[in-house]
Design an enzyme around this catalytic site. Structure first.
Site, short mmCIF file in Angstrom:
data_model
loop_
_atom_site.label_atom_id
_atom_site.label_comp_id
_atom_site.label_asym_id
_atom_site.label_seq_id
_atom_site.Cartn_x
_atom_site.Cartn_y
_atom_site.Cartn_z
N HIS A 84 0.81 -1.23 0.00
CA HIS A 84 0.00 0.00 0.00
C HIS A 84 0.84 1.27 0.00
O HIS A 84 0.31 2.37 -0.12
CB HIS A 84 -0.93 0.03 1.22
CG HIS A 84 -0.23 0.45 2.48
ND1 HIS A 84 0.52 -0.42 3.23
CD2 HIS A 84 -0.15 1.64 3.10
CE1 HIS A 84 1.02 0.24 4.28
NE2 HIS A 84 0.64 1.48 4.23
C1 UD1 Z 1 -1.99 6.31 5.00
C2 UD1 Z 1 -0.70 6.86 5.57
C3 UD1 Z 1 0.35 5.76 5.59
C4 UD1 Z 1 -0.15 4.52 6.32
C5 UD1 Z 1 -1.49 4.10 5.76
C6 UD1 Z 1 -2.06 2.99 6.61
C7 UD1 Z 1 -0.33 9.24 5.09
C8 UD1 Z 1 0.43 10.20 4.29
N1 UD1 Z 1 -0.18 7.95 4.75
O1 UD1 Z 1 -1.74 5.93 3.66
O2 UD1 Z 1 1.52 6.22 6.26
O3 UD1 Z 1 0.78 3.49 6.18
O4 UD1 Z 1 -2.42 5.20 5.78
O5 UD1 Z 1 -2.99 2.22 5.92
O6 UD1 Z 1 -1.02 9.61 5.99
N2 UD1 Z 1 -8.99 5.16 0.42
C9 UD1 Z 1 -10.26 4.62 0.32
N3 UD1 Z 1 -10.93 4.36 1.48
C10 UD1 Z 1 -10.44 4.61 2.71
C11 UD1 Z 1 -9.15 5.17 2.80
C12 UD1 Z 1 -8.44 5.44 1.65
O7 UD1 Z 1 -10.76 4.38 -0.77
O8 UD1 Z 1 -11.11 4.34 3.72
C13 UD1 Z 1 -8.23 5.40 -0.83
C14 UD1 Z 1 -8.48 6.79 -1.43
O9 UD1 Z 1 -8.44 6.65 -2.82
C15 UD1 Z 1 -7.25 7.55 -0.98
C16 UD1 Z 1 -6.17 6.47 -0.94
O10 UD1 Z 1 -6.85 5.30 -0.54
O11 UD1 Z 1 -6.92 8.62 -1.84
C17 UD1 Z 1 -5.04 6.78 -0.01
O12 UD1 Z 1 -5.52 7.06 1.33
P1 UD1 Z 1 -4.69 8.00 2.32
O13 UD1 Z 1 -5.33 8.01 3.63
O14 UD1 Z 1 -4.43 9.34 1.67
O15 UD1 Z 1 -3.29 7.32 2.39
P2 UD1 Z 1 -2.91 5.79 2.63
O16 UD1 Z 1 -2.29 5.28 1.38
O17 UD1 Z 1 -4.05 5.07 3.20
N1 UDP Z 2 -4.07 -4.77 8.97
C1 UDP Z 2 -5.36 -5.25 9.10
N2 UDP Z 2 -6.02 -5.65 7.96
C2 UDP Z 2 -5.45 -5.58 6.72
C3 UDP Z 2 -4.12 -5.09 6.62
C4 UDP Z 2 -3.47 -4.67 7.76
O1 UDP Z 2 -5.90 -5.34 10.20
O2 UDP Z 2 -6.12 -5.96 5.74
C5 UDP Z 2 -3.36 -4.33 10.19
C6 UDP Z 2 -2.02 -5.00 10.41
O3 UDP Z 2 -2.18 -6.21 11.11
C7 UDP Z 2 -1.28 -3.94 11.21
C8 UDP Z 2 -1.81 -2.64 10.65
O4 UDP Z 2 -3.06 -2.96 10.04
O5 UDP Z 2 -1.61 -4.03 12.58
C9 UDP Z 2 -0.86 -2.11 9.62
O6 UDP Z 2 -1.48 -1.10 8.90
P1 UDP Z 2 -1.00 -0.65 7.44
O7 UDP Z 2 -0.22 -1.73 6.80
O8 UDP Z 2 -2.20 -0.14 6.75
O9 UDP Z 2 -0.11 0.63 7.78
P2 UDP Z 2 1.41 0.86 8.24
O10 UDP Z 2 1.70 0.03 9.43
O11 UDP Z 2 2.29 0.56 7.07
O12 UDP Z 2 1.43 2.34 8.52
#
Ligand code: UD1
Ligand code: UDP
Length: 352
Positions: A203
């Site tokens: 991701h």
């Molecule tokens: C964010 C964090 C990242 C973290 C991740 C955990 C920032 C800059 N990044 O990344 O550090 O590892 O969360 O998962 O804060 N979207 C949906 N539904 C949702 C959420 C997101 O469709 O509920 C889609 C949207 O198209 C959005 C994209 O995912 O533009 C990215 O979401 P965003 O929250 O901006 O960043 P993450 O990639 O989730």
């Molecule tokens: N996780 C979850 N379901 C998923 C993917 C991840 O519950 O489908 C949990 C995972 O076990 C961990 C946390 O989400 O505890 C990690 O989140 P993510 O990978 O989105 O973000 P990061 O840690 O890279 O910021």
């Protein structure tokens, strides 16, 4: 009674905050107000965690949603300022390195409210990552810096941050110890057998948004022939569509799973292949070999211990690691004793 205003917004923050919320609710001397920025909003990226981890629903959900970094962070700051001015907390508690973390720390610091940062001191030394900017900025305005590892403490020292730094251990380790025994039937649901599959997550913006890296990753996973189960973050799904990448037949893409399902998948995987921060650590907690599709990691101990192999988004390196990577027998402890939540609460209580 210390009034803590906790700010969360993204999936890993709900999981981390559940640990502290449990400690606060067991101690009548704390009052906690939970604020959700709405950064993550799909049911399986947000509500499912509140339900499964038995967290009280947030007192505020700002509903900010997705957007560019500036727009998303800016909107959060506007709304968080209003909430913090109204609630007048003694401390603002934030987690990790997302845009919700940055918005919370900036607003609280400018209102002269002590900021407590859980997961302080992590560094990738790659400023192209949005998370690196968020971490550095947050750490430099925080009053309490709770470091999961000694490396994190050392990183802060190198930036001349020594006051307010605590080696607390990792709340994600507390969480795994607390939840790992709880039931999940995900293996049956997905018809998986123990150690017969790899668990994959992708991701990170540097992989999903870059067609060259994303194609190399999916090509490598396909060529490896290894059965892979891949709970797909919405960001990944949208970029696979955008770049017309069709996952090979050995890759089974499923919707994001709940935390209990995820840790069950982790515990039983033959190996874990990921670019997630949290998942790299969970692989280590469960003694699973981890292949990390990034060019560096903040969780350097897992690499030096020989349990995590950094392969970037290099097709050959990914296939080579899937085929050959074998961790050693030794498995030192780096992440505390599973009581990081209690230690953090104690420090906050003693100082407010
Ligand atoms: C964010 C964090 C990242 C973290 C991740 C955990 C920032 C800059 N990044 O990344 O550090 O590892 O969360 O998962 O804060 N979207 C949906 N539904 C949702 C959420 C997101 O469709 O509920 C889609 C949207 O198209 C959005 C994209 O995912 O533009 C990215 O979401 P965003 O929250 O901006 O960043 P993450 O990639 O989730
Ligand atoms: N996780 C979850 N379901 C998923 C993917 C991840 O519950 O489908 C949990 C995972 O076990 C961990 C946390 O989400 O505890 C990690 O989140 P993510 O990978 O989105 O973000 P990061 O840690 O890279 O910021």
């Amino acid at each position: 009674m210390p009034h803590i205003l906790t700010i969360v917004g993204a999936r890993p923050q709900f999981i981390k905050a559940a640990v502290l919320s449990r400690v606060f609710s067991a101690d009548a001397s704390f009052k906690e107000t939970l604020v959700h920025t709405g950064q993550h909003y799909d049911y399986n990226m947000s509500d499912v965690f509140f339900e499964e981890l038995e967290m009280a629903p947030p007192a505020y959900n700002l509903g900010i949603g997705s957007g560019s970094h500036g727009a998303q962070t800016g909107k959060m700051m506007v709304d968080l300022e209003a909430v913090i001015l109204k609630e007048k907390p003694d401390c603002v508690l934030i987690y990790g390195d997302t845009n919700s973390t940055l918005a919370g720390s900036m607003v609280a610091a400018k209102l002269h409210i002590p900021v407590a940062h859980v997961e302080a001191g992590l560094r990738s030394f790659n400023k192209k990552m949005p998370e690196e900017i968020n971490r550095i900025t947050t750490d430099h305005v925080s009053t309490f810096l709770f470091c999961p590892t000694q490396t994190a403490v050392d990183n802060l020292k190198n930036e001349n941050i020594q006051k307010g730094v605590y080696l607390s251990g990792d709340v994600m380790y507390d969480s795994v110890l607390f939840y790992a025994q709880k039931a999940s039937n995900i293996l049956d649901q997905l018809k998986l057998q123990t150690e017969n599959y790899a668990l994959v997550t992708v991701h990170r913006a540097e992989n999903t948004d870059d067609p060259v890296r994303l194609k190399a990753i999916f090509s490598a996973l396909g060529k490896s022939g290894l059965p892979c189960v891949l709970p797909a973050h919405p960001r990944l799904k949208s970029y696979l569509d955008k770049y017309g990448i069709q996952p090979a037949a050995n890759l089974s893409l499923v919707d994001p799973v709940s935390y209990l399902d995820m840790i069950q998948l982790e515990k039983n995987a033959k190996m874990i292949i990921t670019d997630s921060g949290g998942v790299q650590k969970e692989a280590y907690f469960f003694h699973r070999p981890c292949i990390t599709m990034r060019d560096e990691t903040e969780w350097v101990e897992t690499v030096s211990a020989g349990w995590n192999k950094i392969v970037g988004a290099d097709e050959k390196a990914i296939i080579e690691a899937i085929t050959r990577f074998t961790p050693p027998d030794s498995h030192p402890d780096f992440y505390g004793e599973g009581n990081a939540g209690e230690k953090i609460a104690e420090v906050i209580k003693n100082h407010l």
